[in-house]
Design a protein around this motif. Structure first.
Motif, short mmCIF file in Angstrom:
data_model
loop_
_atom_site.label_atom_id
_atom_site.label_comp_id
_atom_site.label_asym_id
_atom_site.label_seq_id
_atom_site.Cartn_x
_atom_site.Cartn_y
_atom_site.Cartn_z
N PHE A 3 4.90 7.56 3.20
CA PHE A 3 4.03 6.74 2.84
C PHE A 3 4.09 4.81 4.13
O PHE A 3 5.12 4.64 3.49
CB PHE A 3 3.80 6.87 2.37
CG PHE A 3 2.75 7.61 1.07
CD1 PHE A 3 1.54 7.97 1.63
CD2 PHE A 3 3.89 7.93 0.19
CE1 PHE A 3 1.41 9.14 0.25
CE2 PHE A 3 3.43 9.09 -0.48
CZ PHE A 3 1.88 9.66 -0.71
N GLU A 10 0.44 9.41 6.34
CA GLU A 10 -0.89 8.83 7.30
C GLU A 10 -1.00 9.65 8.15
O GLU A 10 -2.03 9.47 9.20
CB GLU A 10 -0.47 7.17 7.76
CG GLU A 10 -0.95 6.47 6.12
CD GLU A 10 0.00 6.61 5.10
OE1 GLU A 10 0.10 5.27 5.03
OE2 GLU A 10 1.51 6.60 5.91
N SER A 22 0.84 3.98 -2.87
CA SER A 22 0.19 5.31 -2.47
C SER A 22 2.05 6.42 -3.12
O SER A 22 1.05 7.65 -3.34
CB SER A 22 -0.09 5.88 -1.40
OG SER A 22 -0.95 4.83 -0.30
N ARG A 78 0.57 -1.44 0.05
CA ARG A 78 -0.68 -0.33 0.09
C ARG A 78 1.17 0.99 -0.02
O ARG A 78 0.58 2.40 -0.39
CB ARG A 78 -1.74 -0.10 1.37
CG ARG A 78 -2.10 1.16 0.98
CD ARG A 78 -2.45 1.29 2.26
NE ARG A 78 -4.24 -0.14 1.84
CZ ARG A 78 -3.41 -0.56 2.92
NH1 ARG A 78 -3.50 -1.18 4.30
NH2 ARG A 78 -4.82 -2.12 2.94
N ARG A 138 1.14 7.55 -6.30
CA ARG A 138 -0.19 7.76 -7.13
C ARG A 138 0.23 9.01 -6.47
O ARG A 138 -0.24 10.12 -7.54
CB ARG A 138 -1.65 7.61 -6.40
CG ARG A 138 -2.56 8.00 -6.35
CD ARG A 138 -3.81 7.82 -5.85
NE ARG A 138 -3.81 5.64 -6.09
CZ ARG A 138 -5.06 5.71 -5.28
NH1 ARG A 138 -5.55 6.19 -4.21
NH2 ARG A 138 -5.29 4.45 -4.67
#
Length: 118
Positions: free
Chosen positions: A34, A75, A24, A20, A27
């Motif tokens: 991240f 996050e 991220s 993930r 993207r």
């Protein structure tokens, strides 16, 4: 780092996956780090924090949100926003300067990512 800040950071890292994080990063770019925790994990962490730290004061909420925002990790910054959203009743007009700082940081980073190259 404060105990609540350490709890949030540690929990988000525990909930993360490298897949993930890589997705991220691909993207959104590399302006931020991240961990790879899901949005649900971020929201759940803030809910768990609310159970652990009942009756957080205005100053505790704003200090923790600033502490989370300082480190350029997606996050952590999302957790800062969720914390403020879930404690909006404790905020007042004196908090607009801090919120504006969060927004300006976010906009400047996004603008530099999206700006056309010359």
């Amino acid at each position: 780092m404060s105990d609540p800040g350490d709890f949030v950071d540690r929990t988000l890292q525990y909930e993360a996956t490298w897949e993930r994080a890589a997705e991220s990063r691909a993207r959104f770019g590399t302006k931020l780090e991240f961990y790879g925790a899901s949005v649900g994990a971020v929201r759940g962490t803030i809910r768990d924090l609310a159970r652990r730290c009942k009756n957080m004061t205005h100053n505790e909420v704003t200090a923790l949100s600033s502490e989370l925002w300082k480190v350029p990790v997606f996050e952590r910054r999302l957790a800062a926003i969720v914390l403020l959203q879930s404690n909006v009743i404790r905020l007042d007009n004196t908090d607009l300067t801090a919120l504006r700082g969060f927004y300006v940081t976010r906009c400047c980073r996004n603008w530099s990512i999206r700006s056309p190259s010359t």
